[in-house]
Design a protein around this motif. Structure first.
Motif, PDB file in Angstrom:
ATOM      1  N   PRO A 234     103.120 -18.597   3.137  1.00 64.26           N
ATOM      2  CA  PRO A 234     102.797 -17.237   2.534  1.00 64.26           C
ATOM      3  C   PRO A 234     101.767 -16.929   2.089  1.00 64.26           C
ATOM      4  N   ALA A 235     101.212 -15.701   1.987  1.00 64.15           N
ATOM      5  CA  ALA A 235      99.789 -15.195   1.512  1.00 64.15           C
ATOM      6  C   ALA A 235     100.018 -15.294   0.024  1.00 64.15           C
ATOM      7  N   HIS A 236      98.836 -15.528  -0.650  1.00 59.25           N
ATOM      8  CA  HIS A 236      98.837 -15.524  -2.226  1.00 59.25           C
ATOM      9  C   HIS A 236      97.593 -14.587  -2.635  1.00 59.25           C
ATOM     10  N   THR A 237      97.796 -13.871  -3.593  1.00 61.10           N
ATOM     11  CA  THR A 237      96.884 -12.885  -4.078  1.00 61.10           C
ATOM     12  C   THR A 237      96.114 -13.661  -5.115  1.00 61.10           C
ATOM     13  N   ILE A 238      97.270 -14.360  -5.965  1.00 55.51           N
ATOM     14  CA  ILE A 238      96.419 -15.307  -7.369  1.00 55.51           C
ATOM     15  C   ILE A 238      96.063 -16.727  -6.863  1.00 55.51           C
ATOM     16  N   SER A 239      95.044 -16.969  -7.276  1.00 53.08           N
ATOM     17  CA  SER A 239      94.302 -18.284  -6.968  1.00 53.08           C
ATOM     18  C   SER A 239      95.134 -19.356  -7.675  1.00 53.08           C
ATOM     19  N   PRO A 240      95.704 -20.351  -6.921  1.00 52.98           N
ATOM     20  CA  PRO A 240      96.633 -21.275  -7.816  1.00 52.98           C
ATOM     21  C   PRO A 240      95.739 -22.362  -8.687  1.00 52.98           C
ATOM     22  N   ASP A 241      94.414 -22.004  -8.698  1.00 52.46           N
ATOM     23  CA  ASP A 241      93.602 -22.774  -9.729  1.00 52.46           C
ATOM     24  C   ASP A 241      93.892 -22.348 -10.986  1.00 52.46           C
ATOM     25  N   LEU A 242      93.828 -21.206 -11.105  1.00 49.46           N
ATOM     26  CA  LEU A 242      94.165 -20.209 -12.356  1.00 49.46           C
ATOM     27  C   LEU A 242      95.450 -20.741 -12.662  1.00 49.46           C
ATOM     28  N   LEU A 243      96.545 -20.757 -11.964  1.00 55.89           N
ATOM     29  CA  LEU A 243      97.802 -20.858 -12.537  1.00 55.89           C
ATOM     30  C   LEU A 243      97.899 -22.394 -12.894  1.00 55.89           C
ATOM     31  N   ARG A 244      97.387 -23.224 -12.217  1.00 55.82           N
ATOM     32  CA  ARG A 244      97.406 -24.702 -12.834  1.00 55.82           C
ATOM     33  C   ARG A 244      96.655 -25.047 -14.160  1.00 55.82           C
ATOM     34  N   ALA A 245      95.429 -24.184 -14.205  1.00 53.38           N
ATOM     35  CA  ALA A 245      94.651 -24.051 -15.582  1.00 53.38           C
ATOM     36  C   ALA A 245      95.493 -23.582 -16.725  1.00 53.38           C
ATOM     37  N   ALA A 246      96.406 -22.624 -16.445  1.00 49.64           N
ATOM     38  CA  ALA A 246      97.009 -21.955 -17.445  1.00 49.64           C
ATOM     39  C   ALA A 246      98.112 -23.052 -17.957  1.00 49.64           C
ATOM     40  N   VAL A 247      98.664 -23.757 -17.076  1.00 46.78           N
ATOM     41  CA  VAL A 247      99.695 -24.718 -17.333  1.00 46.78           C
ATOM     42  C   VAL A 247      99.153 -26.094 -18.501  1.00 46.78           C
ATOM     43  N   ARG A 248      98.013 -26.337 -17.737  1.00 44.05           N
ATOM     44  CA  ARG A 248      97.512 -27.538 -18.340  1.00 44.05           C
ATOM     45  C   ARG A 248      96.847 -27.101 -19.779  1.00 44.05           C
ATOM     46  N   ALA A 249      96.352 -25.651 -20.188  1.00 45.02           N
ATOM     47  CA  ALA A 249      95.843 -25.268 -21.425  1.00 45.02           C
ATOM     48  C   ALA A 249      96.900 -24.728 -22.144  1.00 45.02           C
ATOM     49  N   GLU A 250      98.330 -24.613 -21.674  1.00 44.57           N
ATOM     50  CA  GLU A 250      99.437 -24.262 -22.331  1.00 44.57           C
ATOM     51  C   GLU A 250      99.073 -22.601 -22.855  1.00 44.57           C
ATOM     52  N   GLN A 251      98.695 -21.918 -21.878  1.00 50.08           N
ATOM     53  CA  GLN A 251      98.139 -20.614 -22.080  1.00 50.08           C
ATOM     54  C   GLN A 251      98.956 -19.481 -21.677  1.00 50.08           C
ATOM     55  N   LYS A 252      99.227 -18.299 -22.480  1.00 52.30           N
ATOM     56  CA  LYS A 252      99.980 -17.237 -21.994  1.00 52.30           C
ATOM     57  C   LYS A 252      99.350 -16.621 -20.931  1.00 52.30           C
ATOM     58  N   LEU A 253     100.189 -15.972 -19.991  1.00 50.84           N
ATOM     59  CA  LEU A 253      99.625 -15.029 -18.976  1.00 50.84           C
ATOM     60  C   LEU A 253     100.464 -13.838 -18.858  1.00 50.84           C
ATOM     61  N   GLU A 254      99.880 -12.857 -18.972  1.00 46.88           N
ATOM     62  CA  GLU A 254     100.714 -11.348 -18.395  1.00 46.88           C
ATOM     63  C   GLU A 254     100.392 -11.122 -16.979  1.00 46.88           C
ATOM     64  N   ILE A 255     101.766 -11.329 -16.349  1.00 40.00           N
ATOM     65  CA  ILE A 255     101.756 -11.191 -14.909  1.00 40.00           C
ATOM     66  C   ILE A 255     102.421  -9.756 -14.436  1.00 40.00           C
ATOM     67  N   THR A 256     101.994  -9.361 -13.474  1.00 39.12           N
ATOM     68  CA  THR A 256     102.712  -8.100 -12.756  1.00 39.12           C
ATOM     69  C   THR A 256     103.349  -8.963 -11.458  1.00 39.12           C
TER      70      THR A 256
END
Length: 240
Positions: free
Chosen positions: A132-154
């Motif tokens: 499946p194609a991904h619009t969002i970079s998984p690097d960004l998602l992994r970084a948010a998990v590591r940093a325990e950072q909130k995300l606002e997603i559509t």
């Protein structure tokens, strides 16, 4: 048992003793001849193992010596190769490069016998049916998990309905056909899972979420233990 496995087992046996132990006791425990035992100890000493002693006196491993991480049993090496090959094939660009680099670094420091075993491994990874194609970079998602950072997603669900949510991402799960971001959802005030290929946009919030991801993961596991006793729609497991 291969020679590499025998040497690893000898290190593990020596690590259990705090006082010198005779070569015959070691040979009996390993099921080898005393001559083989002496030869194996000499090989380990030549490779840098801090083993002191001599025939007739006994052998002891110096305190503080750690088992080298480059020593693997055949099953451990198979697991390592298969896992790294899976990540190299299924992961995104950064993870794929990391897996190949890891294998190269390990191969560079392995004893020759184990290096050949790694390079000649017959455990292969088959191609997935779809990617499946991904619009969002998984690097960004992994970084948010590591940093325990909130995300606002559509997010768009399987019915095509879009929603905007603020989430606390605490894990990223890799399946053959999808990647799933596990979160606490502020909109639903509960745990929700989001397929990364259905995330249309991501905005990184400046603040960390108020709880540790390890606590969220522990609570998610407890929640699943309760939820598994009830009948849930199939879609709930992957795309809320």
């Amino acid at each position: 048992m291969s020679r590499a496995e025998r040497l690893l087992q000898l290190l593990q046996v020596l690590g259990r003793y705090r006082r010198p132990v005779s070569g015959q006791i070691l040979a009996d425990e390993l099921g080898v001849s005393i001559r083989t035992l002496y030869r194996d100890i000499g090989s380990l000493q030549a490779q840098g193992a801090m083993i002191e002693g001599e025939p007739g006196i006994g052998y002891v491993m110096k305190p503080g010596f750690m088992l080298p991480p480059i020593m693997f049993r055949s099953e451990e090496l198979d697991a390592l190769v298969l896992g790294m090959r899976w990540v190299a094939d299924r992961g995104d660009k950064a993870l794929s490069a990391g897996a190949l680099s890891t294998l190269a670094k390990i191969a560079a420091v392995l004893p020759a016998e184990l290096c050949r075993e790694l390079q000649e491994s017959s455990l292969l990874v088959g191609a997935p049916l779809t990617r499946p194609a991904h619009t969002i970079s998984p690097d960004l998602l992994r970084a948010a998990v590591r940093a325990e950072q909130k995300l606002e997603i559509t997010y768009v669900d399987r019915s095509g309905i879009q929603s905007r949510r603020v989430v606390w991402p605490f894990a990223l799960v890799y399946f053959d056909q999808a990647r799933v971001l596990m979160c606490w959802c502020e909109l639903r005030t509960g745990f929700r899972n989001f397929r990364s290929d259905r995330i249309l946009s991501v905005e990184q919030k400046p603040e960390r979420y108020p709880r540790r991801r390890s606590i969220l993961l522990r609570e998610w596991r407890k929640f699943n233990q309760v939820a598994s006793r009830t009948i849930l729609p199939e879609s709930d497991s992957i795309s809320h």
